[in-house]
Write a protein that holds these residues in place. Structure first.
Motif, PDB file in Angstrom:
ATOM      1  N   THR A  44       0.831  -1.207   0.000  1.00  0.00           N
ATOM      2  CA  THR A  44       0.000   0.000   0.000  1.00  0.00           C
ATOM      3  C   THR A  44       0.863   1.254   0.000  1.00  0.00           C
ATOM      4  O   THR A  44       0.457   2.274  -0.539  1.00  0.00           O
ATOM      5  N   HIS A  47       2.229   1.447  -3.705  1.00  0.00           N
ATOM      6  CA  HIS A  47       1.178   1.674  -4.708  1.00  0.00           C
ATOM      7  C   HIS A  47      -0.063   2.238  -4.020  1.00  0.00           C
ATOM      8  O   HIS A  47      -1.022   1.521  -3.754  1.00  0.00           O
ATOM      9  N   PRO A  48      -0.109   3.553  -3.727  1.00  0.00           N
ATOM     10  CA  PRO A  48      -1.248   4.132  -3.014  1.00  0.00           C
ATOM     11  C   PRO A  48      -2.547   4.150  -3.837  1.00  0.00           C
ATOM     12  O   PRO A  48      -3.630   4.172  -3.283  1.00  0.00           O
ATOM     13  N   HIS A  49      -2.444   4.110  -5.162  1.00  0.00           N
ATOM     14  CA  HIS A  49      -3.650   4.145  -5.993  1.00  0.00           C
ATOM     15  C   HIS A  49      -4.451   2.838  -5.927  1.00  0.00           C
ATOM     16  O   HIS A  49      -5.615   2.802  -6.288  1.00  0.00           O
ATOM     17  N   ILE A  50      -3.857   1.751  -5.464  1.00  0.00           N
ATOM     18  CA  ILE A  50      -4.543   0.452  -5.376  1.00  0.00           C
ATOM     19  C   ILE A  50      -5.682   0.524  -4.375  1.00  0.00           C
ATOM     20  O   ILE A  50      -6.753  -0.042  -4.609  1.00  0.00           O
ATOM     21  N   LYS A  51      -5.485   1.233  -3.276  1.00  0.00           N
ATOM     22  CA  LYS A  51      -6.527   1.367  -2.246  1.00  0.00           C
ATOM     23  C   LYS A  51      -7.787   1.980  -2.861  1.00  0.00           C
ATOM     24  O   LYS A  51      -8.902   1.524  -2.608  1.00  0.00           O
ATOM     25  N   GLY A  52      -7.629   3.001  -3.694  1.00  0.00           N
ATOM     26  CA  GLY A  52      -8.766   3.630  -4.363  1.00  0.00           C
ATOM     27  C   GLY A  52      -9.417   2.694  -5.373  1.00  0.00           C
ATOM     28  O   GLY A  52     -10.640   2.682  -5.543  1.00  0.00           O
ATOM     29  N   GLU A  53      -8.622   1.883  -6.058  1.00  0.00           N
ATOM     30  CA  GLU A  53      -9.147   0.930  -7.045  1.00  0.00           C
ATOM     31  C   GLU A  53      -9.992  -0.154  -6.371  1.00  0.00           C
ATOM     32  O   GLU A  53     -10.989  -0.604  -6.933  1.00  0.00           O
ATOM     33  N   ARG A  56     -13.433   1.467  -5.426  1.00  0.00           N
ATOM     34  CA  ARG A  56     -14.227   2.047  -6.501  1.00  0.00           C
ATOM     35  C   ARG A  56     -15.077   0.976  -7.188  1.00  0.00           C
ATOM     36  O   ARG A  56     -14.647  -0.150  -7.390  1.00  0.00           O
ATOM     37  N   ASP A  58     -16.859  -0.399 -10.504  1.00  0.00           N
ATOM     38  CA  ASP A  58     -16.620  -0.312 -11.940  1.00  0.00           C
ATOM     39  C   ASP A  58     -17.957  -0.471 -12.660  1.00  0.00           C
ATOM     40  O   ASP A  58     -18.558  -1.559 -12.643  1.00  0.00           O
TER      41      ASP A  58
END
Length: 174
Positions: A44, A47-53, A56, A58
């Motif tokens: 985490t 790759h901080p954007h993974i938490k948002g993915e 979210r 789809d």
């Protein structure tokens, strides 16, 4: 009486107890294994954007999921079915004997008897053994001779025997 008491205890303060149970904090997930916990923390951070993915929704995948239609059918069994060309043996039936027909019994398979018929033939054999022999019973009720012999040997109808009192002072009935 006991059921009413139990019901009263069970239903006592039911709404408050239900509300208290619902308002409790939900259980937290089980703790992760220490080595996995450190690996997750490291991923985490890198790759901080993974938490948002992960959080979210789809819309494309949801629309595809709505279009999915599942139709299931039972698989064809590999067991061979008996040849339909061979007809089954037709069972022979007979009407019940006697004057007291059971309303539920319309016909009886040959080689079998109802309870009422069994009691009747046992009683007839007991009262008139010369007339109601095992051979005549077998012919009359379409039974096998050995079955009738066993029935007459091992089964007897209910019989009441009154023994005279042994006490001499007993009152004699007239």
């Amino acid at each position: 009486m006991g059921a009413a008491v139990i019901r009263a205890i069970r239903n006592f303060n039911l709404e408050n107890r239900a509300e208290r149970e619902i308002s409790k904090m939900k259980p937290s997930p089980a703790p992760r294994y220490p080595s996995t916990k450190s690996l997750l923390r490291e991923q985490t951070r890198s790759h901080p954007h993974i938490k948002g993915e992960i959080d979210r929704k789809d819309d494309k995948l949801l629309s595809l999921l709505k279009d999915v239609y599942v139709d299931s059918k039972d698989p064809v069994s590999s067991v061979k079915v008996k040849d339909a060309g061979i007809p089954q043996e037709a069972k022979e039936f007979r009407l019940p004997k006697g004057h007291h027909f059971d309303l539920n019994i319309e016909n009886i398979p040959k080689g079998k008897i109802s309870i009422v018929e069994a009691l009747t033939l046992l009683n007839n054999h007991k009262l008139y053994p010369d007339t109601w022999t095992a051979k005549k019973i077998a012919e009359e009720y379409h039974l096998e001779q050995k079955d009738v012999n066993a029935l007459l040997k091992y089964f007897v109808t209910f019989e009441v025997k009154v023994f005279p009192p042994e006490d001499k002072k007993a009152i004699q009935s007239e």
